[in-house]
Design a protein around this motif. Sequence first.
Motif, PDB file in Angstrom:
ATOM      1  N   PRO A   1      38.872 -19.605 -61.139  1.00 17.03           N
ATOM      2  CA  PRO A   1      39.715 -18.538 -60.614  1.00 17.03           C
ATOM      3  C   PRO A   1      40.805 -19.041 -59.679  1.00 17.03           C
ATOM      4  CG  PRO A   1      37.509 -18.446 -59.636  1.00 17.03           C
ATOM      5  CD  PRO A   1      37.463 -19.448 -60.747  1.00 17.03           C
ATOM      6  N   ALA A   2      40.536 -20.117 -58.926  1.00 16.20           N
ATOM      7  CA  ALA A   2      41.556 -20.637 -57.998  1.00 16.20           C
ATOM      8  C   ALA A   2      42.789 -21.086 -58.791  1.00 16.20           C
ATOM      9  CB  ALA A   2      40.988 -21.796 -57.181  1.00 16.20           C
ATOM     10  N   LEU A   3      42.550 -21.910 -59.811  1.00 15.27           N
ATOM     11  CA  LEU A   3      43.692 -22.412 -60.585  1.00 15.27           C
ATOM     12  C   LEU A   3      44.355 -21.292 -61.384  1.00 15.27           C
ATOM     13  CD1 LEU A   3      42.801 -25.165 -59.619  1.00 15.27           C
ATOM     14  CD2 LEU A   3      43.082 -26.030 -61.932  1.00 15.27           C
ATOM     15  N   ALA A   4      43.543 -20.393 -61.914  1.00 12.10           N
ATOM     16  CA  ALA A   4      44.102 -19.272 -62.687  1.00 12.10           C
ATOM     17  C   ALA A   4      45.037 -18.449 -61.813  1.00 12.10           C
ATOM     18  CB  ALA A   4      42.976 -18.406 -63.233  1.00 12.10           C
ATOM     19  N   ALA A   5      44.662 -18.266 -60.563  1.00 14.79           N
ATOM     20  CA  ALA A   5      45.461 -17.448 -59.642  1.00 14.79           C
ATOM     21  C   ALA A   5      46.739 -18.163 -59.208  1.00 14.79           C
ATOM     22  CB  ALA A   5      44.622 -17.094 -58.412  1.00 14.79           C
ATOM     23  N   GLY A   6      46.767 -19.482 -59.365  1.00 23.28           N
ATOM     24  CA  GLY A   6      47.943 -20.249 -58.922  1.00 23.28           C
ATOM     25  C   GLY A   6      47.705 -21.012 -57.627  1.00 23.28           C
ATOM     26  N   CYS A   7      46.433 -21.087 -57.210  1.00 20.18           N
ATOM     27  CA  CYS A   7      46.097 -21.844 -55.991  1.00 20.18           C
ATOM     28  C   CYS A   7      45.872 -23.313 -56.341  1.00 20.18           C
ATOM     29  CB  CYS A   7      44.799 -21.322 -55.377  1.00 20.18           C
ATOM     30  SG  CYS A   7      44.887 -19.618 -54.819  1.00 20.18           S
TER      31      CYS A   7
ATOM     32  N   GLU B   1      36.227  -9.336 -60.557  1.00 22.40           N
ATOM     33  CA  GLU B   1      36.186  -9.445 -59.090  1.00 22.40           C
ATOM     34  C   GLU B   1      36.416 -10.882 -58.627  1.00 22.40           C
ATOM     35  OE1 GLU B   1      33.992  -7.842 -60.888  1.00 22.40           O
ATOM     36  OE2 GLU B   1      33.739  -5.820 -60.095  1.00 22.40           O
ATOM     37  N   GLY B   2      36.021 -11.849 -59.456  1.00 21.92           N
ATOM     38  CA  GLY B   2      35.983 -13.251 -59.015  1.00 21.92           C
ATOM     39  C   GLY B   2      37.337 -13.888 -58.781  1.00 21.92           C
ATOM     40  N   ILE B   3      38.403 -13.270 -59.264  1.00 27.40           N
ATOM     41  CA  ILE B   3      39.725 -13.872 -59.024  1.00 27.40           C
ATOM     42  C   ILE B   3      40.381 -13.251 -57.782  1.00 27.40           C
ATOM     43  CG2 ILE B   3      41.071 -12.330 -60.555  1.00 27.40           C
ATOM     44  CD1 ILE B   3      42.560 -14.925 -61.500  1.00 27.40           C
ATOM     45  N   GLU B   4      39.923 -12.066 -57.412  1.00 29.02           N
ATOM     46  CA  GLU B   4      40.509 -11.351 -56.265  1.00 29.02           C
ATOM     47  C   GLU B   4      40.554 -12.183 -54.987  1.00 29.02           C
ATOM     48  OE1 GLU B   4      42.082  -8.470 -55.598  1.00 29.02           O
ATOM     49  OE2 GLU B   4      42.235  -8.138 -57.760  1.00 29.02           O
ATOM     50  N   PRO B   5      39.455 -12.897 -54.659  1.00 28.43           N
ATOM     51  CA  PRO B   5      39.474 -13.666 -53.405  1.00 28.43           C
ATOM     52  C   PRO B   5      40.559 -14.739 -53.351  1.00 28.43           C
ATOM     53  CG  PRO B   5      37.252 -13.501 -54.287  1.00 28.43           C
ATOM     54  CD  PRO B   5      38.164 -12.985 -55.341  1.00 28.43           C
ATOM     55  N   TYR B   6      41.142 -15.068 -54.484  1.00 27.76           N
ATOM     56  CA  TYR B   6      42.178 -16.110 -54.512  1.00 27.76           C
ATOM     57  C   TYR B   6      43.590 -15.512 -54.536  1.00 27.76           C
ATOM     58  CZ  TYR B   6      38.093 -18.862 -55.382  1.00 27.76           C
ATOM     59  OH  TYR B   6      36.859 -19.435 -55.238  1.00 27.76           O
ATOM     60  N   LEU B   7      43.647 -14.192 -54.362  1.00 24.04           N
ATOM     61  CA  LEU B   7      44.937 -13.505 -54.412  1.00 24.04           C
ATOM     62  C   LEU B   7      45.218 -12.772 -53.119  1.00 24.04           C
ATOM     63  CD1 LEU B   7      44.425 -11.966 -57.980  1.00 24.04           C
ATOM     64  CD2 LEU B   7      46.033 -13.803 -57.389  1.00 24.04           C
ATOM     65  N   GLU B   8      46.478 -12.799 -52.738  1.00 25.96           N
ATOM     66  CA  GLU B   8      46.938 -11.970 -51.618  1.00 25.96           C
ATOM     67  C   GLU B   8      47.628 -10.751 -52.205  1.00 25.96           C
ATOM     68  OE1 GLU B   8      46.555 -11.623 -48.622  1.00 25.96           O
ATOM     69  OE2 GLU B   8      46.395 -13.529 -47.552  1.00 25.96           O
ATOM     70  N   THR B   9      47.600  -9.655 -51.470  1.00 28.41           N
ATOM     71  CA  THR B   9      48.311  -8.458 -51.903  1.00 28.41           C
ATOM     72  C   THR B   9      49.556  -8.316 -51.038  1.00 28.41           C
ATOM     73  OG1 THR B   9      46.233  -7.414 -52.508  1.00 28.41           O
ATOM     74  CG2 THR B   9      48.115  -5.945 -52.144  1.00 28.41           C
ATOM     75  N   LYS B  10      50.674  -8.121 -51.704  1.00 31.42           N
ATOM     76  CA  LYS B  10      51.926  -7.928 -50.954  1.00 31.42           C
ATOM     77  C   LYS B  10      52.587  -6.685 -51.509  1.00 31.42           C
ATOM     78  CE  LYS B  10      54.723 -11.535 -50.308  1.00 31.42           C
ATOM     79  NZ  LYS B  10      55.557 -12.662 -50.790  1.00 31.42           N
TER      80      LYS B  10
ATOM     81  N   ILE C   1      58.120   1.612 -54.253  1.00 32.43           N
ATOM     82  CA  ILE C   1      57.124   0.670 -53.721  1.00 32.43           C
ATOM     83  C   ILE C   1      56.482  -0.096 -54.880  1.00 32.43           C
ATOM     84  CG2 ILE C   1      54.930   0.416 -52.491  1.00 32.43           C
ATOM     85  CD1 ILE C   1      55.758   2.803 -50.763  1.00 32.43           C
ATOM     86  N   GLN C   2      56.469  -1.392 -54.705  1.00 29.09           N
ATOM     87  CA  GLN C   2      55.891  -2.270 -55.726  1.00 29.09           C
ATOM     88  C   GLN C   2      54.799  -3.117 -55.060  1.00 29.09           C
ATOM     89  OE1 GLN C   2      58.814  -5.056 -57.062  1.00 29.09           O
ATOM     90  NE2 GLN C   2      57.638  -5.636 -58.865  1.00 29.09           N
ATOM     91  N   VAL C   3      53.633  -3.217 -55.715  1.00 31.74           N
ATOM     92  CA  VAL C   3      52.543  -4.030 -55.170  1.00 31.74           C
ATOM     93  C   VAL C   3      52.416  -5.273 -56.041  1.00 31.74           C
ATOM     94  CG1 VAL C   3      50.082  -4.095 -54.605  1.00 31.74           C
ATOM     95  CG2 VAL C   3      51.358  -1.937 -54.387  1.00 31.74           C
ATOM     96  N   VAL C   4      52.489  -6.448 -55.413  1.00 29.43           N
ATOM     97  CA  VAL C   4      52.365  -7.686 -56.202  1.00 29.43           C
ATOM     98  C   VAL C   4      51.190  -8.526 -55.689  1.00 29.43           C
ATOM     99  CG1 VAL C   4      54.811  -7.823 -56.831  1.00 29.43           C
ATOM    100  CG2 VAL C   4      54.037  -8.932 -54.749  1.00 29.43           C
ATOM    101  N   LYS C   5      50.627  -9.282 -56.610  1.00 24.11           N
ATOM    102  CA  LYS C   5      49.515 -10.188 -56.261  1.00 24.11           C
ATOM    103  C   LYS C   5      50.038 -11.612 -56.314  1.00 24.11           C
ATOM    104  CE  LYS C   5      46.068  -7.148 -56.339  1.00 24.11           C
ATOM    105  NZ  LYS C   5      45.069  -6.954 -55.304  1.00 24.11           N
ATOM    106  N   GLN C   6      49.747 -12.369 -55.281  1.00 22.83           N
ATOM    107  CA  GLN C   6      50.186 -13.770 -55.246  1.00 22.83           C
ATOM    108  C   GLN C   6      49.025 -14.666 -54.832  1.00 22.83           C
ATOM    109  OE1 GLN C   6      53.549 -13.317 -52.515  1.00 22.83           O
ATOM    110  NE2 GLN C   6      54.916 -13.635 -54.260  1.00 22.83           N
TER     111      GLN C   6
END
Length: 483
Positions: free
Chosen positions: A168-174, A468-477, A139-144
């Motif tokens: 954080p939005a741009l850093a995350a790739g949004c 914590e501030g970048i988490e809202p811009y990431l999904e967990t898969k 099992i691998q957990v990735v953030k996107q």
Amino acid sequence: MSNVQLSAEKHLNFINGEWTGGNLKTFDVINPANGKVIAKVPYSGKAETDEAIEAAHTAFQSWSKTAATERAQVLRKVAEMMHENKEELAKIMTLEMGKPLAESRGEVNYAASFLEWYAEEARRVYGRTVPGKSANNRIQVVKQPVGVVAAITPWNFPAAMITRKLGPALAAGCTIVIKPAESTPLTAMKLMEFCEEAGVPKGVVNLVTGNPGEIGEAFMSNPKVRKVTFTGSTAVGKHLIRQSADTVKNISLELGGHAPLIIFDDADIEKAVQGAIASKYRNAGQTCICINRIYVQTNVYDKFVSAFTEAVSQLKVGNGLDEGVDIGPMINKAGYEKVDKHVQDAVSKGAEVVIGGQGEVVNENACFYQPTILKDVTSEMVIMSEETFGPVAPIQKFETEEEVIEFANNTPYGLSAYFYTESVTRGTKIMESLDYGIVGWNDALPSTAQAPFGGMKESGIGREGGIEGIEPYLETKYVSLGL
Ligand code: ADP
């Protein structure tokens, strides 16, 4: 008085790398220090917002796949441009919202620090591996990145409230579509110019100015917007929560506050006075973490009130562009009237005005309020429960720790609280008892890019800043791999 160059050709929407909207109806941007119109900007609605969302959605396909180091480099470049053009950006801020120039310069540094911090965090978006459910499973957990972000920002920190989301939005790739407050679109447009010059690819960052209800609705109803991040009033925040239901948006909210300051009898009074001045009167009291009410323990009450009054008597009110001004104008007449109403209500219920207590309406669009202290305040006065957003400090006496914790927590808000005590034992107990997301212990200016800013209860959902501030811009898969 001002030699600021307002580049009218860029007082427009910024969509897909183009300055657009010159054919639209406009609205006025007003200097609250004198009521004069300083610019006219597009009054956009649904069509322009949809266009910006579409551009952000297209750009997301490639931006989300760039290397984190590449995104970091662009963010750092935007931050550098903010520093290089600090004076110009600071003057624009003071012109459109009134804060003293020294505070505007400080905000440029603060705003840039979010881009710098998240340029670093971009490289630390880690996933993890988890033990599989059988010998033949991994099992691998990735953030996107979540996708297209819509950001709605307020006027009191015209630059920092944007970069705290943009970084954080741009850093995350949004990719992002920003709607700034009607009072402060020019700072936002200048930031877009920096993004353009720093080489942010077209469509990654977009800006629309205009009708708040219509733009908000266009954000909320569009399924391509996956995240909405908002800083503003609790009333609008609640409205957005309701609107977010139909497309189940990921939503972050930074809402109102009603910050208590508690001064215990073992406090360093001089330090407490400095903290109270810095937190209460900066930005003319117009921040959501400004001290809104002060509780002082009985046996240091008189000492604090007199030292605080002496310090307040030194503060100078005026046009934020003038040298030596500590307190600029109120953002608008409605803001002024609210402050005045709170003071009058308190006085009618028995509070005493120690200093200040009135303001000056220069004209319909330019109002100033004197730095004010009210003493002998009680919990029944409106100012002790409603957010004032002005330079008024109401002071109430208290006897015991239990009593003051009850006073402090008796509010639907839970953003920031402050207290002064030199006792570690007492301070630890108090800190743990306060129902607030941000607690300042012998510190009334707690904001910084590396700390998770945000509120409990009706002050909001989520945190901005820190890891914590970048988490809202990431999904967990997670990926479950059968071997
Ligand atoms: P304030 O009282 O500090 O101006 P608001 O919550 O009204 O706070 O404003 C914060 C931001 O929310 C601004 O950008 C404003 O234009 C925006 N806004 C106001 N009303 C709405 C709405 N109905 N939908 C979306 N955004 C809104």
